[in-house]
Design a protein around this motif. Structure first.
Motif, PDB file in Angstrom:
ATOM      1  N   ALA A  48       5.886  16.608  -0.747  1.00  0.00           N
ATOM      2  CA  ALA A  48       5.432  15.713   0.320  1.00  0.00           C
ATOM      3  C   ALA A  48       6.353  15.704   1.533  1.00  0.00           C
ATOM      4  CB  ALA A  48       5.294  14.300  -0.227  1.00  0.00           C
ATOM      5  N   GLY A  49       7.600  16.159   1.367  1.00  0.00           N
ATOM      6  CA  GLY A  49       8.531  16.137   2.500  1.00  0.00           C
ATOM      7  C   GLY A  49       8.653  14.717   3.030  1.00  0.00           C
ATOM      8  N   CYS A  50       8.495  14.570   4.337  1.00  0.00           N
ATOM      9  CA  CYS A  50       8.626  13.246   4.942  1.00  0.00           C
ATOM     10  C   CYS A  50       7.313  12.478   4.882  1.00  0.00           C
ATOM     11  CB  CYS A  50       9.130  13.377   6.361  1.00  0.00           C
ATOM     12  SG  CYS A  50      10.707  14.250   6.394  1.00  0.00           S
ATOM     13  N   GLY A  51       6.308  13.104   4.298  1.00  0.00           N
ATOM     14  CA  GLY A  51       5.121  12.349   3.926  1.00  0.00           C
ATOM     15  C   GLY A  51       3.980  12.312   4.925  1.00  0.00           C
ATOM     16  N   VAL A  52       3.934  13.270   5.861  1.00  0.00           N
ATOM     17  CA  VAL A  52       2.884  13.180   6.877  1.00  0.00           C
ATOM     18  C   VAL A  52       1.482  13.167   6.246  1.00  0.00           C
ATOM     19  CG1 VAL A  52       2.907  15.679   7.384  1.00  0.00           C
ATOM     20  CG2 VAL A  52       2.052  14.103   9.087  1.00  0.00           C
ATOM     21  N   LEU A  53       1.264  13.988   5.212  1.00  0.00           N
ATOM     22  CA  LEU A  53      -0.066  14.029   4.585  1.00  0.00           C
ATOM     23  C   LEU A  53      -0.325  12.751   3.781  1.00  0.00           C
ATOM     24  CD1 LEU A  53      -0.139  17.779   3.441  1.00  0.00           C
ATOM     25  CD2 LEU A  53      -1.276  16.772   5.433  1.00  0.00           C
ATOM     26  N   SER A  54       0.722  12.237   3.161  1.00  0.00           N
ATOM     27  CA  SER A  54       0.572  10.980   2.399  1.00  0.00           C
ATOM     28  C   SER A  54       0.212   9.820   3.323  1.00  0.00           C
ATOM     29  CB  SER A  54       1.884  10.630   1.688  1.00  0.00           C
ATOM     30  OG  SER A  54       2.187  11.582   0.708  1.00  0.00           O
ATOM     31  N   MET A  55       0.927   9.732   4.443  1.00  0.00           N
ATOM     32  CA  MET A  55       0.651   8.629   5.397  1.00  0.00           C
ATOM     33  C   MET A  55      -0.788   8.731   5.885  1.00  0.00           C
ATOM     34  SD  MET A  55       3.583   7.317   5.293  1.00  0.00           S
ATOM     35  CE  MET A  55       4.674   8.227   4.223  1.00  0.00           C
ATOM     36  N   GLY A  56      -1.178   9.958   6.247  1.00  0.00           N
ATOM     37  CA  GLY A  56      -2.529  10.168   6.762  1.00  0.00           C
ATOM     38  C   GLY A  56      -3.582   9.783   5.737  1.00  0.00           C
ATOM     39  N   ALA A  57      -3.353  10.193   4.484  1.00  0.00           N
ATOM     40  CA  ALA A  57      -4.328   9.883   3.432  1.00  0.00           C
ATOM     41  C   ALA A  57      -4.428   8.375   3.240  1.00  0.00           C
ATOM     42  CB  ALA A  57      -3.926  10.573   2.128  1.00  0.00           C
ATOM     43  N   ALA A  58      -3.278   7.705   3.260  1.00  0.00           N
ATOM     44  CA  ALA A  58      -3.282   6.247   3.082  1.00  0.00           C
ATOM     45  C   ALA A  58      -4.018   5.588   4.250  1.00  0.00           C
ATOM     46  CB  ALA A  58      -1.854   5.727   2.977  1.00  0.00           C
ATOM     47  N   LEU A  59      -3.764   6.081   5.462  1.00  0.00           N
ATOM     48  CA  LEU A  59      -4.414   5.488   6.636  1.00  0.00           C
ATOM     49  C   LEU A  59      -5.929   5.715   6.615  1.00  0.00           C
ATOM     50  CD1 LEU A  59      -1.831   6.458   9.415  1.00  0.00           C
ATOM     51  CD2 LEU A  59      -2.292   4.157   8.520  1.00  0.00           C
ATOM     52  N   LEU A  60      -6.357   6.804   5.985  1.00  0.00           N
ATOM     53  CA  LEU A  60      -7.800   7.089   5.907  1.00  0.00           C
ATOM     54  C   LEU A  60      -8.463   6.375   4.723  1.00  0.00           C
ATOM     55  CD1 LEU A  60      -8.060  10.881   6.880  1.00  0.00           C
ATOM     56  CD2 LEU A  60      -8.928   8.923   8.155  1.00  0.00           C
ATOM     57  N   GLY A  61      -7.702   5.512   4.052  1.00  0.00           N
ATOM     58  CA  GLY A  61      -8.338   4.645   3.061  1.00  0.00           C
ATOM     59  C   GLY A  61      -8.202   5.062   1.603  1.00  0.00           C
ATOM     60  N   ALA A  62      -7.276   6.015   1.320  1.00  0.00           N
ATOM     61  CA  ALA A  62      -7.076   6.382  -0.090  1.00  0.00           C
ATOM     62  C   ALA A  62      -6.701   5.128  -0.880  1.00  0.00           C
ATOM     63  CB  ALA A  62      -5.980   7.433  -0.211  1.00  0.00           C
ATOM     64  N   ASP A  63      -7.168   5.036  -2.113  1.00  0.00           N
ATOM     65  CA  ASP A  63      -6.893   3.873  -2.956  1.00  0.00           C
ATOM     66  C   ASP A  63      -5.448   3.850  -3.413  1.00  0.00           C
ATOM     67  OD1 ASP A  63      -9.039   2.308  -3.099  1.00  0.00           O
ATOM     68  OD2 ASP A  63      -9.444   2.645  -5.246  1.00  0.00           O
ATOM     69  N   HIS A  64      -4.921   5.030  -3.709  1.00  0.00           N
ATOM     70  CA  HIS A  64      -3.583   5.135  -4.250  1.00  0.00           C
ATOM     71  C   HIS A  64      -3.043   6.507  -3.855  1.00  0.00           C
ATOM     72  CE1 HIS A  64      -0.867   4.730  -8.079  1.00  0.00           C
ATOM     73  NE2 HIS A  64      -0.198   4.764  -6.955  1.00  0.00           N
ATOM     74  N   VAL A  65      -1.827   6.554  -3.325  1.00  0.00           N
ATOM     75  CA  VAL A  65      -1.239   7.835  -2.938  1.00  0.00           C
ATOM     76  C   VAL A  65       0.108   8.010  -3.631  1.00  0.00           C
ATOM     77  CG1 VAL A  65      -0.424   9.294  -1.030  1.00  0.00           C
ATOM     78  CG2 VAL A  65      -2.318   7.708  -0.637  1.00  0.00           C
ATOM     79  N   VAL A  66       0.279   9.132  -4.323  1.00  0.00           N
ATOM     80  CA  VAL A  66       1.558   9.468  -4.942  1.00  0.00           C
ATOM     81  C   VAL A  66       2.127  10.683  -4.216  1.00  0.00           C
ATOM     82  CG1 VAL A  66       2.747  10.167  -7.052  1.00  0.00           C
ATOM     83  CG2 VAL A  66       0.793   8.612  -7.191  1.00  0.00           C
ATOM     84  N   ALA A  67       3.314  10.532  -3.642  1.00  0.00           N
ATOM     85  CA  ALA A  67       3.974  11.609  -2.904  1.00  0.00           C
ATOM     86  C   ALA A  67       5.087  12.170  -3.772  1.00  0.00           C
ATOM     87  CB  ALA A  67       4.546  11.064  -1.599  1.00  0.00           C
ATOM     88  N   VAL A  68       4.993  13.435  -4.154  1.00  0.00           N
ATOM     89  CA  VAL A  68       5.995  14.051  -5.033  1.00  0.00           C
ATOM     90  C   VAL A  68       6.916  14.941  -4.199  1.00  0.00           C
ATOM     91  CG1 VAL A  68       6.368  15.557  -7.012  1.00  0.00           C
ATOM     92  CG2 VAL A  68       4.334  14.085  -6.936  1.00  0.00           C
ATOM     93  N   GLU A  69       8.215  14.729  -4.305  1.00  0.00           N
ATOM     94  CA  GLU A  69       9.170  15.508  -3.518  1.00  0.00           C
ATOM     95  C   GLU A  69      10.450  15.714  -4.325  1.00  0.00           C
ATOM     96  OE1 GLU A  69       9.301  17.214  -0.505  1.00  0.00           O
ATOM     97  OE2 GLU A  69      11.386  17.538  -1.069  1.00  0.00           O
ATOM     98  N   ILE A  70      11.021  16.930  -4.210  1.00  0.00           N
ATOM     99  CA  ILE A  70      12.207  17.271  -4.997  1.00  0.00           C
ATOM    100  C   ILE A  70      13.504  16.859  -4.300  1.00  0.00           C
ATOM    101  CG2 ILE A  70      12.618  19.613  -4.072  1.00  0.00           C
ATOM    102  CD1 ILE A  70      13.028  20.578  -6.950  1.00  0.00           C
ATOM    103  N   ASP A  71      13.447  16.738  -2.972  1.00  0.00           N
ATOM    104  CA  ASP A  71      14.671  16.517  -2.198  1.00  0.00           C
ATOM    105  C   ASP A  71      14.846  15.016  -1.918  1.00  0.00           C
ATOM    106  OD1 ASP A  71      16.713  16.455  -0.359  1.00  0.00           O
ATOM    107  OD2 ASP A  71      15.559  17.374   1.256  1.00  0.00           O
ATOM    108  N   PRO A  72      15.920  14.429  -2.455  1.00  0.00           N
ATOM    109  CA  PRO A  72      16.102  12.981  -2.311  1.00  0.00           C
ATOM    110  C   PRO A  72      16.149  12.520  -0.853  1.00  0.00           C
ATOM    111  CG  PRO A  72      17.759  13.897  -3.814  1.00  0.00           C
ATOM    112  CD  PRO A  72      17.000  15.051  -3.240  1.00  0.00           C
ATOM    113  N   SER A  73      16.733  13.335   0.047  1.00  0.00           N
ATOM    114  CA  SER A  73      16.828  12.849   1.430  1.00  0.00           C
ATOM    115  C   SER A  73      15.449  12.857   2.094  1.00  0.00           C
ATOM    116  CB  SER A  73      17.861  13.638   2.238  1.00  0.00           C
ATOM    117  OG  SER A  73      17.521  14.990   2.264  1.00  0.00           O
TER     118      SER A  73
END
Ligand code: SAH
Length: 205
Positions: A48-73
């Motif tokens: 997910a990186g910094c989450g641009v796709l996750s944010m977009g999905a949430a803004l478009l009304g997704a019920d639940h979004v899980v963002a998986v990323e390996i890099d803690p920062s």
């Protein structure tokens, strides 16, 4: 979506290239407007990186979004972005190759995975994992280098998906790494939709 905070120090090895806002919007808008795959859906964003796709999905009304990323920062930036955008996104620190998530537990996966330039084959690991996460009837949206189209098509088939290139895009990779010779490099990428067909109803003898 251009407001989404990017990587503080992009990692070369992890191929950290944020999806530009217009390409992210294109993926998500197509997923929702043409296929109804976001609004009211359970969505995972792999790498997910910094989450641009996750944010977009949430803004478009997704019920639940899980963002998986390996890099803690990067995961921390994604978390901050979720707070900033006032959306609910569960950020999970994990390696996509080894996911502790329920198979078939998602309606939709959206991702812009590493293209496999540094870690050979990681793009297909992401695709296989994504197809394992979605339920029957679910869909995976992903971007892959156009030069790998035949390979991607045959892997999709091998893993039981109906695959189609829904757009061809130019992905600008800015010069953030010292080894890049040019200011930015446009890479041809395919926007894919992989669909796992429902199992055919079995007829009683
Ligand atoms: N999806 C984001 C970031 C794309 S860059 C966007 O669209 O902007 C690819 C991301 O995958 C990076 O954040 C990188 O850290 C992450 N990544 C690379 N290998 C990974 C792995 N094995 N497991 C989870 N994330 C990984």
């Amino acid at each position: 979506m251009q407001e989404v905070e990017p990587f503080a120090k992009p990692s070369v090895l992890l191929e950290q290239h944020p999806t530009p806002a217009d390409l992210a919007a294109r993926m998500l808008y197509t997923a929702e407007a043409s296929f109804g795959d976001i609004d009211g859906r359970i969505v995972a964003d792999l790498g997910a990186g910094c989450g641009v796709l996750s944010m977009g999905a949430a803004l478009l009304g997704a019920d639940h979004v899980v963002a998986v990323e390996i890099d803690p920062s990067a995961a921390a930036v994604a978390q901050e972005n979720a707070v900033e955008f006032e959306v609910q996104v569960d950020v999970m620190l994990s390696d996509v190759s080894n996911l502790p998530l329920r198979r078939g537990g998602f309606d939709t996966v959206v991702m812009n995975p590493p293209f496999g330039t540094k870690a050979k084959g990681i793009d297909m690991v992401f695709l296989q994992q994504a197809l394992g996460l979605v339920r029957r009837g679910g869909a995976v949206y992903s971007m892959h280098k156009s030069s790998t189209r035949e390979h991607v098509m045959s892997k999709g088939k091998e893993w039981g998906a109906k695959s189609e290139v829904i757009a061809q895009l130019l992905f600008p990779i800015p010069k953030v790494h010292r080894h890049h010779k040019h200011e930015s490099l446009d890479v041809h990428v395919d926007l894919w939709r992989f669909h796992l067909p429902e199992l055919a109803a079995t007829t009683k003898p």
